[in-house]
Scaffold this motif. Structure first.
Motif, PDB file in Angstrom:
ATOM      1  N   UNK A 121      17.740  -0.993  -4.026  1.00  0.00           N
ATOM      2  CA  UNK A 121      17.935  -2.290  -3.066  1.00  0.00           C
ATOM      3  C   UNK A 121      16.653  -2.828  -2.567  1.00  0.00           C
ATOM      4  N   UNK A 122      15.428  -2.176  -2.716  1.00  0.00           N
ATOM      5  CA  UNK A 122      14.396  -2.812  -2.406  1.00  0.00           C
ATOM      6  C   UNK A 122      13.177  -2.302  -3.182  1.00  0.00           C
TER       7      UNK A 122
ATOM      8  N   UNK B 160       8.931  -1.990  -2.753  1.00  0.00           N
ATOM      9  CA  UNK B 160       7.710  -1.896  -1.939  1.00  0.00           C
ATOM     10  C   UNK B 160       6.426  -1.912  -2.855  1.00  0.00           C
TER      11      UNK B 160
ATOM     12  N   UNK C 109       7.259  -6.650   0.146  1.00  0.00           N
ATOM     13  CA  UNK C 109       8.627  -5.827   0.126  1.00  0.00           C
ATOM     14  C   UNK C 109       9.490  -6.906  -0.642  1.00  0.00           C
TER      15      UNK C 109
ATOM     16  N   UNK D  47      13.470  -7.830  -2.165  1.00  0.00           N
ATOM     17  CA  UNK D  47      14.915  -7.299  -1.837  1.00  0.00           C
ATOM     18  C   UNK D  47      16.119  -8.035  -2.747  1.00  0.00           C
TER      19      UNK D  47
ATOM     20  N   UNK E  23      13.498   1.931  -2.838  1.00  0.00           N
ATOM     21  CA  UNK E  23      14.415   2.245  -1.470  1.00  0.00           C
ATOM     22  C   UNK E  23      15.991   2.178  -2.149  1.00  0.00           C
TER      23      UNK E  23
ATOM     24  N   UNK F  66      19.013   2.414   0.242  1.00  0.00           N
ATOM     25  CA  UNK F  66      19.790   2.563   1.167  1.00  0.00           C
ATOM     26  C   UNK F  66      19.213   3.455   2.431  1.00  0.00           C
ATOM     27  N   UNK F  67      20.014   4.184   2.659  1.00  0.00           N
ATOM     28  CA  UNK F  67      19.298   5.337   3.547  1.00  0.00           C
ATOM     29  C   UNK F  67      18.472   6.428   3.323  1.00  0.00           C
TER      30      UNK F  67
ATOM     31  N   UNK G  63      15.187   8.181   1.376  1.00  0.00           N
ATOM     32  CA  UNK G  63      13.799   7.811   1.794  1.00  0.00           C
ATOM     33  C   UNK G  63      13.189   7.122   0.299  1.00  0.00           C
ATOM     34  N   UNK G  64      12.298   6.341   0.738  1.00  0.00           N
ATOM     35  CA  UNK G  64      11.410   5.602  -0.661  1.00  0.00           C
ATOM     36  C   UNK G  64      10.981   6.765  -1.544  1.00  0.00           C
TER      37      UNK G  64
ATOM     38  N   UNK H 102       8.285   7.114  -4.578  1.00  0.00           N
ATOM     39  CA  UNK H 102       6.914   6.307  -4.845  1.00  0.00           C
ATOM     40  C   UNK H 102       6.710   6.623  -6.356  1.00  0.00           C
ATOM     41  N   UNK H 103       6.078   5.866  -7.033  1.00  0.00           N
ATOM     42  CA  UNK H 103       5.654   5.651  -8.364  1.00  0.00           C
ATOM     43  C   UNK H 103       4.435   6.611  -8.273  1.00  0.00           C
TER      44      UNK H 103
ATOM     45  N   UNK I 201       4.293  13.021   3.579  1.00  0.00           N
ATOM     46  CA  UNK I 201       4.143  13.055   2.019  1.00  0.00           C
ATOM     47  C   UNK I 201       3.018  13.817   1.462  1.00  0.00           C
TER      48      UNK I 201
ATOM     49  N   UNK J  37       2.848  10.453  -4.836  1.00  0.00           N
ATOM     50  CA  UNK J  37       3.526  10.602  -3.285  1.00  0.00           C
ATOM     51  C   UNK J  37       4.653  11.509  -3.618  1.00  0.00           C
TER      52      UNK J  37
ATOM     53  N   UNK K 143       7.762  13.053  -1.332  1.00  0.00           N
ATOM     54  CA  UNK K 143       8.271  13.145   0.117  1.00  0.00           C
ATOM     55  C   UNK K 143       8.611  14.634   0.516  1.00  0.00           C
TER      56      UNK K 143
ATOM     57  N   UNK L 245      15.901  13.807   6.842  1.00  0.00           N
ATOM     58  CA  UNK L 245      15.576  13.855   5.392  1.00  0.00           C
ATOM     59  C   UNK L 245      14.567  15.032   5.012  1.00  0.00           C
TER      60      UNK L 245
ATOM     61  N   UNK M  39      15.195   5.907   8.572  1.00  0.00           N
ATOM     62  CA  UNK M  39      15.853   5.623   7.519  1.00  0.00           C
ATOM     63  C   UNK M  39      15.627   4.156   6.976  1.00  0.00           C
ATOM     64  N   UNK M  40      16.363   3.179   6.331  1.00  0.00           N
ATOM     65  CA  UNK M  40      16.132   1.902   6.081  1.00  0.00           C
ATOM     66  C   UNK M  40      15.253   1.550   5.228  1.00  0.00           C
ATOM     67  N   UNK M  41      15.721   1.213   4.180  1.00  0.00           N
ATOM     68  CA  UNK M  41      14.578   1.095   2.933  1.00  0.00           C
ATOM     69  C   UNK M  41      13.714   0.014   2.934  1.00  0.00           C
ATOM     70  N   UNK M  42      13.965  -1.005   3.534  1.00  0.00           N
ATOM     71  CA  UNK M  42      13.151  -2.239   3.633  1.00  0.00           C
ATOM     72  C   UNK M  42      11.938  -2.189   4.910  1.00  0.00           C
TER      73      UNK M  42
ATOM     74  N   UNK N   6       6.219   1.333   5.956  1.00  0.00           N
ATOM     75  CA  UNK N   6       5.791   2.484   6.384  1.00  0.00           C
ATOM     76  C   UNK N   6       4.154   2.449   6.698  1.00  0.00           C
TER      77      UNK N   6
END
Lengths: 110, 115
Positions: A30-31, A33, A48, A50, A92, A94-95, A97-98, A100-101, B35, B43, B45, B56, B98-101, B104
């Motif tokens: 959904x997003x 970064x 970011x 989206x 990302x 939704x709820x 966690x991000x 990462x690559x 992380x 990285x 989590x 989480x 939470x919240x993906x946008x 950090x």
């Protein structure tokens, strides 16, 4: 198995050249970064995105989110030594966690 | 305003020992995430805390644990250290959980070496 694959993992080019770094996945996000991490420091957010197909510019850096929201690219024009660092993409969903690559380590030689 | 502060910055431990790392988030930020960063895995989590509750958790063994205090400061603990635990441990804070946008904000990390 890495959910987000970045390529290349290492890139060393001369000052003034252009480059593109890719961030690919088989999953929809959904997003997306992009962070840059310099030695001895934590990652710092660059942008970011989206919306599928979205393009954002940050001076000489251009970020694009794929139409299907599964991939992204970072293009740097006329690279400078100050662009040196580890570039990380993070997706990302939704709820959750991000994710990462593993990062692209970029070195710009004067 | 002050950024995310992690202590200690560097530490060396031996196999079997345990370690506690500390993170003070940006003032007003209630979410703290941890992380693990290694050259091979990038990285990974570990966990996220918000208002003293773990929200989480990543795929790490039970040797990795954490907690958050009422002032939002967080600690993570690794028990029975293994060589493979050598890594840079990064803490990141955000205002919301939470919240993906959300952005950090990372600290400089704690570099752990296990001998």
């Amino acid at each position: 198995t890495q959910l987000l694959e970045q390529s290349p993992q290492f890139l060393s080019i001369q000052e003034g050249e252009n480059l593109t770094v890719y961030c690919n996945s088989s999953s929809v996000f959904s997003s997306l970064q992009w962070y840059r991490q310099e030695p001895g420091e934590g990652p710092v957010l660059l942008v970011t995105v989206v919306t599928g197909g979205e393009v954002k510019k940050l001076k000489r850096l251009t970020f694009q989110f794929g139409d299907a929201r599964k991939d992204s690219s970072l293009h740097i024009t006329a690279a400078q030594p100050g662009d040196t660092g580890l570039y990380l993409c993070a997706g990302g969903r939704g709820a959750q966690k991000l994710v990462f690559g593993q990062g692209t380590r970029l070195t710009i030689n004067p | 305003k002050a950024g995310v502060t992690q202590t200690p910055r560097y530490l060396i431990k031996t196999r079997g020992q345990q370690v506690t790392l500390s993170c003070s988030p940006i003032s007003g930020h209630r979410s703290v995430s941890w992380y693990q960063q290694t050259p091979g895995q990038g990285l990974q989590f570990l966990f996220e805390y918000f208002s003293e509750t773990q929200r989480n958790k990543g795929n790490f063994p039970g040797r990795f644990s954490g907690r958050q205090f009422s002032n939002s400061r967080s600690e993570m603990n690794v028990s029975t250290l293994e060589l493979g635990d050598s890594a840079l441990y990064l803490c990141a804070s955000t205002r919301l959980a939470g919240g993906d946008t959300g952005e950090l904000f990372f600290g400089e990390g704690s570099r752990l070496t296990v001998l």
